[in-house]
Write a protein that holds these residues in place. Structure first.
Motif, PDB file in Angstrom:
ATOM      1  N   PHE A  38       0.818  -1.209   0.000  1.00  0.00           N
ATOM      2  CA  PHE A  38       0.000   0.000   0.000  1.00  0.00           C
ATOM      3  C   PHE A  38       0.854   1.262   0.000  1.00  0.00           C
ATOM      4  CE2 PHE A  38      -2.362  -3.530   1.749  1.00  0.00           C
ATOM      5  CZ  PHE A  38      -3.505  -3.524   0.974  1.00  0.00           C
ATOM      6  N   GLY A  39       2.063   1.124  -0.521  1.00  0.00           N
ATOM      7  CA  GLY A  39       2.942   2.282  -0.692  1.00  0.00           C
ATOM      8  C   GLY A  39       3.592   2.776   0.584  1.00  0.00           C
ATOM      9  N   ASP A 166      -9.819   1.981  -5.546  1.00  0.00           N
ATOM     10  CA  ASP A 166     -10.123   1.929  -4.113  1.00  0.00           C
ATOM     11  C   ASP A 166      -9.803   3.279  -3.457  1.00  0.00           C
ATOM     12  OD1 ASP A 166     -10.736  -0.699  -4.572  1.00  0.00           O
ATOM     13  OD2 ASP A 166      -8.989  -1.520  -3.532  1.00  0.00           O
ATOM     14  N   VAL A 167     -10.656   3.664  -2.512  1.00  0.00           N
ATOM     15  CA  VAL A 167     -10.456   4.929  -1.802  1.00  0.00           C
ATOM     16  C   VAL A 167     -10.026   4.605  -0.366  1.00  0.00           C
ATOM     17  CG1 VAL A 167     -11.550   7.043  -0.968  1.00  0.00           C
ATOM     18  CG2 VAL A 167     -12.205   6.079  -3.204  1.00  0.00           C
ATOM     19  N   PHE A 168      -8.808   5.011  -0.019  1.00  0.00           N
ATOM     20  CA  PHE A 168      -8.264   4.735   1.311  1.00  0.00           C
ATOM     21  C   PHE A 168      -8.468   5.931   2.228  1.00  0.00           C
ATOM     22  CE2 PHE A 168      -6.269   1.645  -1.358  1.00  0.00           C
ATOM     23  CZ  PHE A 168      -6.189   0.527  -0.549  1.00  0.00           C
ATOM     24  N   THR A 169      -8.734   5.643   3.496  1.00  0.00           N
ATOM     25  CA  THR A 169      -8.894   6.714   4.471  1.00  0.00           C
ATOM     26  C   THR A 169      -7.578   7.465   4.660  1.00  0.00           C
ATOM     27  OG1 THR A 169     -10.599   5.390   5.557  1.00  0.00           O
ATOM     28  CG2 THR A 169      -9.665   7.214   6.828  1.00  0.00           C
ATOM     29  N   ASP A 170      -6.469   6.757   4.604  1.00  0.00           N
ATOM     30  CA  ASP A 170      -5.143   7.373   4.736  1.00  0.00           C
ATOM     31  C   ASP A 170      -4.732   7.928   3.370  1.00  0.00           C
ATOM     32  OD1 ASP A 170      -2.441   7.963   4.888  1.00  0.00           O
ATOM     33  OD2 ASP A 170      -1.938   6.172   6.049  1.00  0.00           O
ATOM     34  N   PRO A 171      -4.646   9.255   3.235  1.00  0.00           N
ATOM     35  CA  PRO A 171      -4.366   9.832   1.909  1.00  0.00           C
ATOM     36  C   PRO A 171      -2.953   9.533   1.415  1.00  0.00           C
ATOM     37  CG  PRO A 171      -4.347  11.542   3.600  1.00  0.00           C
ATOM     38  CD  PRO A 171      -4.785  10.279   4.288  1.00  0.00           C
TER      39      PRO A 171
END
Lengths: 184, 184
Positions: A38-39, A166-171
């Motif tokens: 996830f980077g 996908d949209v993650f809460t952590d930008p």
């Protein structure tokens, strides 16, 4: 960012978990298990190993492997055009996985987010899945999951998977994993 | 037509196969394994055992169990309104399954249709699946399958399942199974 050695170590561990769950892979699948960080470059805390069996316009099936305490970070699957977002059923095959979804927060939730990442975990309705147990997540619903102390193998049955949307809460999270070559 | 004793015997056998494949069911799933005889009353030759994990408007996942030499008869999944027919991926988990689909007939095909039912088997392109191998069947395509001499456990990943709309080549087949009570 992961090194090739990191990826191979996680793949080897994932192979062991899948074998313990009695899941047989082809050699090609076994060699190419996806490792997602996830980077964040902290794959042993925020990370996931995946085998995608099929992903057509209509149907997707995967095996997910979580090492002990590893977390798939909070995200949702938004609508795409006229189509509702991805609908997912998680079925635990081996170990224990704790799934967190929107809804009334569970008192005394058993998991903690990865250290330093607490701000990006906002849903706390806990569902514990053990082998044979499953849960279906409606489209566009925030969720995250973490394995118990032994790790977990989880089958995912879903509509088409479009990880890049996908949209993650952590930008700071990006679904793609950058791998650098450390073999030289 | 099946008796309750027939159903329980097939369920017990299916449980053993699923256990050999390392697949864990809940007690409820284990007690309610579906036994399909396709209305022919010859379940050990034409029949199938199924566990349906999920079947929503969009996604379906099942485990299929075939006893040695058992056959799921030839059928297709037609379009429903504007929607293409059911799309299915079969992944072999245990044993061997021979899948027959439309296309060039395989010389020396390894399976024979159930005795007396040969007239309703018309597609002969053979695909042999062993553990870890899979095949995706396009919508509205004729197919049938039979297990090898040890039986088979096969995962099915698909779009919504509407068994009642399946079109069988044998016009005497009905997808529903009539069960008569022989416990008195």
């Amino acid at each position: 960012m992961l090194t090739r050695s990191d990826v191979e170590a996680m793949r080897a561990a994932a192979r062991d978990y899948l074998a313990m769950a009695g899941i047989v892979l082809t050699d090609e699948e076994s060699m190419s298990i996806e490792v997602a960080d996830f980077g964040l470059g902290e794959v042993r805390s925020t990370g996931l190993q995946l085998v995608t069996y099929v992903n057509t316009d209509r149907v997707c099936a995967k095996e997910l492997v979580l090492l002990p305490g590893q977390t798939c970070p909070e995200h949702r699957h938004p609508p795409v055009g006229a189509e509702p977002g991805k609908e997912e059923t998680f079925r635990c095959r081996w170990g224990t996985v704790f799934l967190y979804v929107e809804g009334d927060a569970t008192a005394d939730a058993r998991c903690r987010p990865p250290s330093g990442r607490e701000h990006s975990y906002t849903v706390w309705k806990e569902i514990r899945l053990q082998p044979g147990e499953q849960y279906t997540i409606a489209p566009d619903t925030l969720h995250w999951f973490q394995s118990g102390s032994l790790g977990a193998v989880v089958s995912e049955f879903s509509t088409r998977s479009r990880d890049e949307l996908d949209v993650f809460t952590d930008p700071t999270i990006a679904r793609g994993t950058r791998i650098v070559d450390d073999s030289a």
